[in-house]
Design a protein around this motif. Structure first.
Motif, PDB file in Angstrom:
ATOM      1  N   LEU A 290       0.806  -1.222   0.000  1.00 25.04           N
ATOM      2  CA  LEU A 290       0.000   0.000   0.000  1.00 25.04           C
ATOM      3  C   LEU A 290       0.840   1.273   0.000  1.00 25.04           C
ATOM      4  CD1 LEU A 290      -2.678  -1.153   2.610  1.00 25.04           C
ATOM      5  CD2 LEU A 290      -2.997  -0.903   0.140  1.00 25.04           C
ATOM      6  N   THR A 291       2.073   1.181   0.464  1.00 26.95           N
ATOM      7  CA  THR A 291       2.907   2.383   0.603  1.00 26.95           C
ATOM      8  C   THR A 291       4.287   2.129   0.018  1.00 26.95           C
ATOM      9  OG1 THR A 291       1.763   2.872   2.685  1.00 26.95           O
ATOM     10  CG2 THR A 291       3.790   4.090   2.233  1.00 26.95           C
ATOM     11  N   PRO A 292       4.651   2.755  -1.096  1.00 27.69           N
ATOM     12  CA  PRO A 292       6.015   2.600  -1.626  1.00 27.69           C
ATOM     13  C   PRO A 292       7.036   3.117  -0.611  1.00 27.69           C
ATOM     14  CG  PRO A 292       4.561   3.532  -3.284  1.00 27.69           C
ATOM     15  CD  PRO A 292       3.803   3.562  -1.988  1.00 27.69           C
ATOM     16  N   LEU A 293       7.949   2.271  -0.225  1.00 23.51           N
ATOM     17  CA  LEU A 293       8.997   2.614   0.735  1.00 23.51           C
ATOM     18  C   LEU A 293      10.334   2.151   0.147  1.00 23.51           C
ATOM     19  CD1 LEU A 293       7.031   1.456   3.895  1.00 23.51           C
ATOM     20  CD2 LEU A 293       7.787   3.805   3.477  1.00 23.51           C
ATOM     21  N   PRO A 294      10.949   2.985  -0.691  1.00 20.53           N
ATOM     22  CA  PRO A 294      12.125   2.550  -1.444  1.00 20.53           C
ATOM     23  C   PRO A 294      13.319   2.191  -0.579  1.00 20.53           C
ATOM     24  CG  PRO A 294      11.748   4.913  -1.702  1.00 20.53           C
ATOM     25  CD  PRO A 294      10.536   4.357  -1.028  1.00 20.53           C
ATOM     26  N   GLN A 295      13.355   2.663   0.665  1.00 22.23           N
ATOM     27  CA  GLN A 295      14.485   2.322   1.515  1.00 22.23           C
ATOM     28  C   GLN A 295      14.471   0.863   1.950  1.00 22.23           C
ATOM     29  OE1 GLN A 295      11.773   4.162   2.172  1.00 22.23           O
ATOM     30  NE2 GLN A 295      11.932   5.032   4.234  1.00 22.23           N
ATOM     31  N   VAL A 296      13.301   0.199   1.834  1.00 20.52           N
ATOM     32  CA  VAL A 296      13.190  -1.214   2.205  1.00 20.52           C
ATOM     33  C   VAL A 296      13.625  -2.063   1.022  1.00 20.52           C
ATOM     34  CG1 VAL A 296      11.676  -3.045   3.019  1.00 20.52           C
ATOM     35  CG2 VAL A 296      11.304  -0.692   3.801  1.00 20.52           C
ATOM     36  N   ARG A 297      14.705  -2.816   1.209  1.00 18.60           N
ATOM     37  CA  ARG A 297      15.285  -3.605   0.114  1.00 18.60           C
ATOM     38  C   ARG A 297      14.973  -5.097   0.219  1.00 18.60           C
ATOM     39  NH1 ARG A 297      19.446   0.068  -1.160  1.00 18.60           N
ATOM     40  NH2 ARG A 297      18.446   2.109  -0.972  1.00 18.60           N
ATOM     41  N   LEU A 298      14.482  -5.547   1.383  1.00 18.44           N
ATOM     42  CA  LEU A 298      14.233  -6.981   1.565  1.00 18.44           C
ATOM     43  C   LEU A 298      13.109  -7.181   2.574  1.00 18.44           C
ATOM     44  CD1 LEU A 298      15.107 -10.015   1.189  1.00 18.44           C
ATOM     45  CD2 LEU A 298      16.611  -9.675   3.176  1.00 18.44           C
ATOM     46  N   LEU A 299      12.190  -8.093   2.247  1.00 21.37           N
ATOM     47  CA  LEU A 299      11.164  -8.555   3.175  1.00 21.37           C
ATOM     48  C   LEU A 299      11.421 -10.025   3.465  1.00 21.37           C
ATOM     49  CD1 LEU A 299       8.442  -8.486   4.721  1.00 21.37           C
ATOM     50  CD2 LEU A 299       7.313  -9.002   2.533  1.00 21.37           C
ATOM     51  N   VAL A 300      11.530 -10.354   4.747  1.00 22.92           N
ATOM     52  CA  VAL A 300      11.663 -11.748   5.176  1.00 22.92           C
ATOM     53  C   VAL A 300      10.453 -12.091   6.033  1.00 22.92           C
ATOM     54  CG1 VAL A 300      13.049 -13.461   6.403  1.00 22.92           C
ATOM     55  CG2 VAL A 300      14.183 -11.582   5.186  1.00 22.92           C
ATOM     56  N   THR A 301       9.727 -13.116   5.658  1.00 24.79           N
ATOM     57  CA  THR A 301       8.624 -13.607   6.481  1.00 24.79           C
ATOM     58  C   THR A 301       8.952 -15.010   6.959  1.00 24.79           C
ATOM     59  OG1 THR A 301       7.442 -14.400   4.501  1.00 24.79           O
ATOM     60  CG2 THR A 301       6.875 -12.206   5.346  1.00 24.79           C
ATOM     61  N   ALA A 302       8.517 -15.333   8.162  1.00 22.93           N
ATOM     62  CA  ALA A 302       8.708 -16.667   8.734  1.00 22.93           C
ATOM     63  C   ALA A 302       7.382 -17.132   9.309  1.00 22.93           C
ATOM     64  CB  ALA A 302       9.777 -16.632   9.828  1.00 22.93           C
ATOM     65  N   GLY A 303       6.942 -18.309   8.906  1.00 26.13           N
ATOM     66  CA  GLY A 303       5.672 -18.831   9.394  1.00 26.13           C
ATOM     67  C   GLY A 303       4.519 -17.901   9.098  1.00 26.13           C
ATOM     68  N   SER A 304       4.478 -17.369   7.884  1.00 25.12           N
ATOM     69  CA  SER A 304       3.483 -16.341   7.551  1.00 25.12           C
ATOM     70  C   SER A 304       2.295 -16.919   6.796  1.00 25.12           C
ATOM     71  CB  SER A 304       4.118 -15.236   6.712  1.00 25.12           C
ATOM     72  OG  SER A 304       3.157 -14.253   6.386  1.00 25.12           O
ATOM     73  N   GLN A 305       1.132 -16.335   7.059  1.00 23.36           N
ATOM     74  CA  GLN A 305      -0.100 -16.721   6.366  1.00 23.36           C
ATOM     75  C   GLN A 305      -0.432 -15.768   5.220  1.00 23.36           C
ATOM     76  OE1 GLN A 305      -0.582 -15.816  10.019  1.00 23.36           O
ATOM     77  NE2 GLN A 305       0.741 -17.601  10.170  1.00 23.36           N
ATOM     78  N   ALA A 306       0.453 -14.819   4.927  1.00 23.27           N
ATOM     79  CA  ALA A 306       0.170 -13.834   3.884  1.00 23.27           C
ATOM     80  C   ALA A 306      -0.148 -14.478   2.534  1.00 23.27           C
ATOM     81  CB  ALA A 306       1.327 -12.848   3.762  1.00 23.27           C
ATOM     82  N   PRO A 307       0.622 -15.482   2.076  1.00 22.98           N
ATOM     83  CA  PRO A 307       0.275 -16.098   0.787  1.00 22.98           C
ATOM     84  C   PRO A 307      -1.122 -16.720   0.795  1.00 22.98           C
ATOM     85  CG  PRO A 307       2.517 -16.663   1.395  1.00 22.98           C
ATOM     86  CD  PRO A 307       1.892 -16.016   2.598  1.00 22.98           C
ATOM     87  N   PHE A 308      -1.488 -17.375   1.898  1.00 21.85           N
ATOM     88  CA  PHE A 308      -2.807 -17.997   1.978  1.00 21.85           C
ATOM     89  C   PHE A 308      -3.911 -16.951   1.949  1.00 21.85           C
ATOM     90  CE2 PHE A 308      -6.362 -19.356   4.701  1.00 21.85           C
ATOM     91  CZ  PHE A 308      -6.819 -20.426   3.949  1.00 21.85           C
ATOM     92  N   LEU A 309      -3.736 -15.855   2.678  1.00 22.67           N
ATOM     93  CA  LEU A 309      -4.753 -14.802   2.667  1.00 22.67           C
ATOM     94  C   LEU A 309      -4.907 -14.214   1.267  1.00 22.67           C
ATOM     95  CD1 LEU A 309      -4.205 -12.842   6.012  1.00 22.67           C
ATOM     96  CD2 LEU A 309      -5.769 -14.718   5.531  1.00 22.67           C
ATOM     97  N   TYR A 310      -3.802 -14.040   0.579  1.00 23.58           N
ATOM     98  CA  TYR A 310      -3.871 -13.511  -0.788  1.00 23.58           C
ATOM     99  C   TYR A 310      -4.645 -14.465  -1.693  1.00 23.58           C
ATOM    100  CZ  TYR A 310      -2.257 -12.564  -5.559  1.00 23.58           C
ATOM    101  OH  TYR A 310      -2.202 -12.332  -6.914  1.00 23.58           O
ATOM    102  N   GLU A 311      -4.297 -15.745  -1.652  1.00 24.43           N
ATOM    103  CA  GLU A 311      -4.943 -16.710  -2.546  1.00 24.43           C
ATOM    104  C   GLU A 311      -6.419 -16.886  -2.215  1.00 24.43           C
ATOM    105  OE1 GLU A 311      -4.260 -21.208  -4.356  1.00 24.43           O
ATOM    106  OE2 GLU A 311      -3.225 -20.611  -2.525  1.00 24.43           O
ATOM    107  N   SER A 312      -6.766 -16.750  -0.935  1.00 25.04           N
ATOM    108  CA  SER A 312      -8.155 -16.943  -0.521  1.00 25.04           C
ATOM    109  C   SER A 312      -8.979 -15.662  -0.595  1.00 25.04           C
ATOM    110  CB  SER A 312      -8.198 -17.488   0.909  1.00 25.04           C
ATOM    111  OG  SER A 312      -7.671 -16.550   1.832  1.00 25.04           O
ATOM    112  N   GLY A 313      -8.377 -14.564  -1.062  1.00 25.85           N
ATOM    113  CA  GLY A 313      -9.111 -13.313  -1.186  1.00 25.85           C
ATOM    114  C   GLY A 313      -9.282 -12.565   0.109  1.00 25.85           C
ATOM    115  N   SER A 314      -8.423 -12.825   1.111  1.00 16.95           N
ATOM    116  CA  SER A 314      -8.579 -12.223   2.430  1.00 16.95           C
ATOM    117  C   SER A 314      -7.488 -11.224   2.784  1.00 16.95           C
ATOM    118  CB  SER A 314      -8.599 -13.326   3.505  1.00 16.95           C
ATOM    119  OG  SER A 314      -9.575 -14.300   3.210  1.00 16.95           O
ATOM    120  N   LEU A 315      -6.493 -11.054   1.931  1.00 11.03           N
ATOM    121  CA  LEU A 315      -5.419 -10.110   2.223  1.00 11.03           C
ATOM    122  C   LEU A 315      -5.929  -8.693   1.995  1.00 11.03           C
ATOM    123  CD1 LEU A 315      -2.350 -10.085   2.976  1.00 11.03           C
ATOM    124  CD2 LEU A 315      -1.913  -9.770   0.524  1.00 11.03           C
ATOM    125  N   PRO A 316      -5.860  -7.816   2.996  1.00 13.44           N
ATOM    126  CA  PRO A 316      -6.455  -6.486   2.850  1.00 13.44           C
ATOM    127  C   PRO A 316      -5.902  -5.670   1.687  1.00 13.44           C
ATOM    128  CG  PRO A 316      -6.035  -6.944   5.165  1.00 13.44           C
ATOM    129  CD  PRO A 316      -5.410  -8.066   4.386  1.00 13.44           C
TER     130      PRO A 316
END
Length: 386
Positions: A290-316
């Motif tokens: 939702l917010t471009p933040l060019p200073q952020v160069r890497l996102l690391v997720t561990a044990g995250s449900q984000a992919p599932f929420l996206y695929e199921s139509g639930s990611l905000p």
């Protein structure tokens, strides 16, 4: 100097967060010096609380008895134990069997009668458990082949063995429904009727439903399950550990926690990496989408449900099949195959997400909280840091 923003997951509150953030900082800086670790503690201001002190929670004990006490007519915890392991009573009974000795000439093995009755029951197919659904024939065959059936027969009177076997078969059929996510599961009355019918067919002289799951063997299993149910309910609903409430609150009112993270990230000098656990990964991904933040160069997720929420139509922030915006940085997604709350992203976002499996050697749910004590996790993170 690379800044690493660490975001916690559900249910974390102080003083636990400080201990968690300290463990993460030690783990990552041990492998790479010169990092600036910046904790983002959202649980205090934006986490769920039971504002009325838990007034919405039904009581877990009945009048004059303890929580889910199996001796007071509540056999739910006992059946829960059997759905998880239909052979639990059989194993406990076999543990009390006398030491095996060679039978005298002409003696009959103690499991002869139960095997004969199981064979007769198998000939009837799934019919005797029709109210529950399919699976009785397979359950009978597996019970006949179970290596502890003979030992249990040596330990129990024939009527008790018939009831143990009947509950085992009933639990196997219901567990099959649960494993297949059947939309309809019979109620306790239908289950008990089947258990009673099977007990009679296997040689019980007492009505099977009269004793229910009250045998001495199952009382031990039921009591343990009862304690686990109470502990789990407290962990999920009390203000000190509001894991479920955190997810619901974020999905309904997540703007404030995302705004707080955006403000934190905007004030950091590049390069910045985000390392986020569980719900923290959802918060981080939504914020970056939702917010471009060019200073952020890497996102690391561990044990995250984000992919599932996206695929199921639930990611905000993003609805399938919309791709990740170009401004979202490289995404490293760490998952433990034993962690049932971790999901894969590479198949949903080709060339944008790298999924890497890590192994804590812990069963679920412990696996979901074991990432930050696993040296393998830190090595993967440090290898990708800008």
């Amino acid at each position: 100097m690379t800044a690493v923003v660490f975001i916690h997951g559900t249910g974390v509150r102080e003083p636990g967060f400080s201990a968690l953030a300290g463990r993460f900082s030690a783990g990552v800086t041990e492998l790479r010096g010169g990092l600036r670790v910046v904790p983002y503690y959202w649980g205090g201001d934006h986490g769920a609380t039971l504002a009325a002190g838990g007034a919405s929670l039904p009581p877990v004990s009945g009048a004059g008895r303890g929580p889910l006490a199996p001796d007071a007519g509540d056999d739910t915890a006992g059946w829960a134990a059997l759905y998880a392991d239909p052979y639990a009573e059989l194993v406990l009974a076999a543990a009390g069997a006398p030491t095996a000795v060679e039978l005298p000439p002409g003696s009959l093995p103690p499991d002869r009668h139960i095997r004969a009755r199981l064979s007769a029951l198998a000939a009837e197919g799934d019919g005797p458990a029709a109210e529950l659904g399919p699976g009785l024939t397979r359950a009978v065959a597996d019970l006949v082949a179970h290596p502890l059936l003979a030992a249990a027969a040596a330990a129990l009177a024939s009527g008790d063995l018939a009831e143990v076997a009947a509950r085992c078969l009933t639990a196997r059929v219901v567990a099959g429904l649960l494993d297949s996510d059947a939309p309809l599961v019979p109620d306790g009355a239908a289950r008990d009727a089947v258990a009673g019918r099977l007990a009679a067919a296997l040689g019980s002289s007492a009505p099977g439903t009269e004793r229910g799951v009250r045998s001495m063997a199952l009382r031990a299993v039921s009591s343990a399950a009862s304690r686990a149910v109470v502990r789990r309910r407290r962990a999920l609903t009390e203000a000190a550990h509001p894991a479920a409430g955190d997810v619901l609150r974020y999905l309904s009112r997540g703007e404030a926690v995302r705004a707080g993270l955006s403000a934190l990230l905007a004030g950091l000098e590049p390069p910045v990496a985000i390392v986020a656990h569980s719900l923290g990964g959802i918060i981080a991904l939504d914020t970056l989408v939702l917010t471009p933040l060019p200073q952020v160069r890497l996102l690391v997720t561990a044990g995250s449900q984000a992919p599932f929420l996206y695929e199921s139509g639930s990611l905000p922030s993003l609805e399938h099949p919309t791709p990740l915006p170009a401004h979202v940085p490289d995404w490293l997604n760490l998952y433990d195959p034993r962690d049932l709350l971790s999901y894969l992203g590479a198949g949903l976002f080709p060339d944008r997400v790298t999924d890497i499996a890590v192994d804590s050697r812990q069963p679920f749910p412990a696996a979901h909280s074991a990432y930050w004590t696993n040296p393998e996790v830190y090595r993967h993170i440090v290898d990708r840091l800008p």
